[in-house]
Write an enzyme that holds these catalytic residues in place. Sequence first.
Site, PDB file in Angstrom:
ATOM      1  CB  CYS A   1      -0.867   0.076   1.185  1.00 42.05           C
ATOM      2  SG  CYS A   1      -2.086  -1.283   1.099  1.00 42.05           S
ATOM      3  CB  THR A   2       3.853   2.010   1.916  1.00 41.81           C
ATOM      4  OG1 THR A   2       3.275   2.037   3.196  1.00 41.81           O
ATOM      5  CG2 THR A   2       4.961   3.086   2.038  1.00 41.81           C
TER       6      THR A   2
END
Length: 164
Positions: A57-58
């Site tokens: 996600c990062t």
Amino acid sequence: MTGAVAAEAVVGEPAPDFALEGTAAGCERGRRTYTLEEFRGQPVVLVFYPGDKTPVCTQQLNTYTRGVGQFAEVGAQVLALNPADLDSHESFACEQGGFGFPLLSDPAKEVGARYGVLGPLGFYRRSVFVIDAGGVVTWAHRAISGLTFRPVDEIIHAVAEAAG
């Protein structure tokens, strides 16, 4: 939330509207309610991601932030959301130096359910929707595996096609 509840967002159909609390873009403190309706007249890229501060996600949100100029060139507003609360979103954004778009909170997972992105255990599946200026879903990708995400160029292409 407004409108009738749909089983899931379908390409060619109106996108389910929503009203969700969200952060300001970047790392600024600032919260407000966002609705899909407020962006009527421009394309919206709606990004559902499983969790704050997770590796994929990062990487995904940083990639989309680096591509925010490309999204702007096609007039698209990016909105990213997951069930985490606003404190988590703000902390995540600031740890990353800020994202180029707001992070919205869907704690009851109602919007995730309306877009059909909840996996078998109730977690968000990594998904992206392109919604045209008239509020219609024109492209959707719901990941089977949460380990990859759609590249900026592919999403930009979908936005450009929707604009005709």
